[in-house]
Design a protein around this motif. Structure first.
Motif, mmCIF file in Angstrom:
data_model
loop_
_atom_site.group_PDB
_atom_site.id
_atom_site.type_symbol
_atom_site.label_atom_id
_atom_site.label_comp_id
_atom_site.label_asym_id
_atom_site.label_seq_id
_atom_site.Cartn_x
_atom_site.Cartn_y
_atom_site.Cartn_z
ATOM 1 N N ILE A 20 6.640 4.371 -15.817
ATOM 2 C CA ILE A 20 6.517 3.000 -15.322
ATOM 3 C C ILE A 20 7.433 2.843 -14.119
ATOM 4 C CG2 ILE A 20 6.859 0.575 -15.917
ATOM 5 C CD1 ILE A 20 6.343 1.362 -18.820
ATOM 6 N N PRO A 21 6.877 2.516 -12.953
ATOM 7 C CA PRO A 21 7.706 2.420 -11.749
ATOM 8 C C PRO A 21 8.654 1.229 -11.802
ATOM 9 C CG PRO A 21 5.466 1.708 -11.276
ATOM 10 C CD PRO A 21 5.456 2.255 -12.670
ATOM 11 N N LEU A 22 9.848 1.430 -11.252
ATOM 12 C CA LEU A 22 10.881 0.400 -11.201
ATOM 13 C C LEU A 22 11.181 0.061 -9.747
ATOM 14 C CD1 LEU A 22 13.359 1.920 -13.833
ATOM 15 C CD2 LEU A 22 11.465 0.335 -14.247
ATOM 16 N N ARG A 23 11.702 -1.145 -9.547
ATOM 17 C CA ARG A 23 12.061 -1.573 -8.200
ATOM 18 C C ARG A 23 13.314 -0.823 -7.746
ATOM 19 N NH1 ARG A 23 9.078 -5.831 -6.698
ATOM 20 N NH2 ARG A 23 8.062 -7.034 -8.351
ATOM 21 N N SER A 24 13.359 -0.598 -6.450
ATOM 22 C CA SER A 24 14.499 0.082 -5.856
ATOM 23 C C SER A 24 14.894 -0.625 -4.569
ATOM 24 C CB SER A 24 14.167 1.553 -5.569
ATOM 25 O OG SER A 24 15.187 2.172 -4.828
ATOM 26 N N GLU A 25 16.196 -0.716 -4.326
ATOM 27 C CA GLU A 25 16.668 -1.333 -3.097
ATOM 28 C C GLU A 25 16.430 -0.435 -1.894
ATOM 29 O OE1 GLU A 25 20.736 -2.345 -3.603
ATOM 30 O OE2 GLU A 25 20.354 -3.859 -5.160
ATOM 31 N N ASP A 26 16.295 0.850 -2.128
ATOM 32 C CA ASP A 26 16.032 1.789 -1.047
ATOM 33 C C ASP A 26 14.534 2.048 -0.973
ATOM 34 O OD1 ASP A 26 15.861 3.853 0.757
ATOM 35 O OD2 ASP A 26 17.566 4.954 -0.050
ATOM 36 N N ARG A 84 0.837 -1.204 0.000
ATOM 37 C CA ARG A 84 0.000 0.000 0.000
ATOM 38 C C ARG A 84 0.871 1.252 0.000
ATOM 39 N NH1 ARG A 84 -4.697 1.397 4.467
ATOM 40 N NH2 ARG A 84 -5.434 3.337 3.499
ATOM 41 N N ALA A 85 1.954 1.230 0.777
ATOM 42 C CA ALA A 85 2.849 2.376 0.815
ATOM 43 C C ALA A 85 3.539 2.566 -0.524
ATOM 44 C CB ALA A 85 3.880 2.197 1.926
ATOM 45 N N ARG A 120 1.798 9.058 -6.101
ATOM 46 C CA ARG A 120 2.174 10.443 -5.795
ATOM 47 C C ARG A 120 3.267 10.955 -6.733
ATOM 48 N NH1 ARG A 120 2.917 9.617 -0.905
ATOM 49 N NH2 ARG A 120 5.157 9.245 -0.919
ATOM 50 N N SER A 121 4.195 10.082 -7.118
ATOM 51 C CA SER A 121 5.323 10.502 -7.942
ATOM 52 C C SER A 121 5.001 10.503 -9.434
ATOM 53 C CB SER A 121 6.528 9.595 -7.686
ATOM 54 O OG SER A 121 6.922 9.619 -6.328
ATOM 55 N N PHE A 122 4.247 9.492 -9.892
ATOM 56 C CA PHE A 122 4.037 9.310 -11.328
ATOM 57 C C PHE A 122 2.571 9.402 -11.738
ATOM 58 C CE2 PHE A 122 7.780 6.426 -10.418
ATOM 59 C CZ PHE A 122 8.719 7.376 -10.779
ATOM 60 N N ASN A 153 12.978 4.336 0.364
ATOM 61 C CA ASN A 153 12.677 5.756 0.345
ATOM 62 C C ASN A 153 12.845 6.378 -1.039
ATOM 63 O OD1 ASN A 153 12.329 5.896 3.270
ATOM 64 N ND2 ASN A 153 14.533 5.567 3.361
ATOM 65 N N VAL A 154 13.223 5.557 -2.025
ATOM 66 C CA VAL A 154 13.477 6.054 -3.377
ATOM 67 C C VAL A 154 12.468 5.441 -4.335
ATOM 68 C CG1 VAL A 154 15.132 6.174 -5.272
ATOM 69 C CG2 VAL A 154 15.937 6.388 -2.908
ATOM 70 N N VAL A 155 11.847 6.266 -5.155
ATOM 71 C CA VAL A 155 10.906 5.820 -6.182
ATOM 72 C C VAL A 155 11.509 6.120 -7.543
ATOM 73 C CG1 VAL A 155 8.589 6.053 -7.115
ATOM 74 C CG2 VAL A 155 8.948 6.263 -4.666
ATOM 75 N N LEU A 156 11.697 5.073 -8.348
ATOM 76 C CA LEU A 156 12.286 5.210 -9.667
ATOM 77 C C LEU A 156 11.236 4.929 -10.740
ATOM 78 C CD1 LEU A 156 15.625 3.255 -9.070
ATOM 79 C CD2 LEU A 156 15.258 5.722 -8.904
#
Length: 203
Positions: free
Chosen positions: A113-119, A18-19, A26-28, A121-124
């Motif tokens: 298109i959202p990508l996976r991130s190891e962090d 959900r987060a 919110r970002s895209f 707190n980061v949205v790619l």
């Protein structure tokens, strides 16, 4: 605790789905600036025209230039709230308002298109056009493929490759594998379904 607080305290637990969805939206999420501006401009123009006509009718200066205010006022005095015309107009306006509300609440297409991130707190993300070129280059990297056209949907990627070879047997699997490998390296948040078609180029 916010994302920055979690980073400072060393708590890098994976965020909930959900987060993640909320951060991606919110970002895209679509801005919808143009429909909002057009709707607001039309409503403002209608309000200004109506106000100008009503004021003109009240002061006796050429009423009804754009709207037949006198006829509308006479019609309004002769109607009651339970008349068919009043109910029909009210229903039409209510349906239009409901339609605008549904359009505003509709998620719409993401701007990237959202990508996976190891962090956490980061949205790619990657733009739709960039993903098309990325996949097209992957398809064209296969020996025997001359060119490729790519269409990207929300949950799928469609690749149409063209080959100068008369025998294209096996090229479909090769292109599918090359595209799948590139997508795995890109790591989209939601892996799209890939469909590949290879045809012989007619001279």
């Amino acid at each position: 605790m916010t994302g920055m607080d979690a980073a400072r305290t060393g708590d890098l637990r994976p965020p909930s789905r959900r987060a993640v969805r909320r951060a991606v939206r919110r970002s895209f999420g679509p801005r919808r600036v143009l429909p909002s501006v057009v709707t607001a401009a039309l409503l403002a123009a209608a309000a200004i025209i109506l106000a100008a006509e009503v004021i003109g009718a009240l002061v006796g200066r050429s009423p009804g230039v754009l709207l037949p205010i006198v006829d509308l006022a006479r019609l309004g005095r002769s109607l009651r709230w339970d008349d068919v015309l009043v109910l029909a107009v009210a229903s039409l306006l209510a349906a239009l308002g409901l339609l605008l509300l549904l359009l505003a609440l509709r998620p719409g297409r993401l701007r990237a298109i959202p990508l996976r991130s190891e962090d956490p707190n980061v949205v790619l993300g990657i733009a739709w056009a960039d993903l098309r070129r990325y996949v097209a280059r992957a398809a064209q990297s296969v020996d025997g493929v001359d060119r490729a056209r790519v269409r990207v949907r929300r949950h799928g990627v469609r690749v149409r490759a063209v080959s100068p070879l008369h025998d294209v047997a096996g090229l479909t699997e090769q292109v599918h594998g090359a595209v799948g490998e590139r997508l795995s390296a890109l790591a989209p948040l939601h892996r799209p379904h890939v469909r590949v078609t290879v045809r012989h180029r007619e001279e």
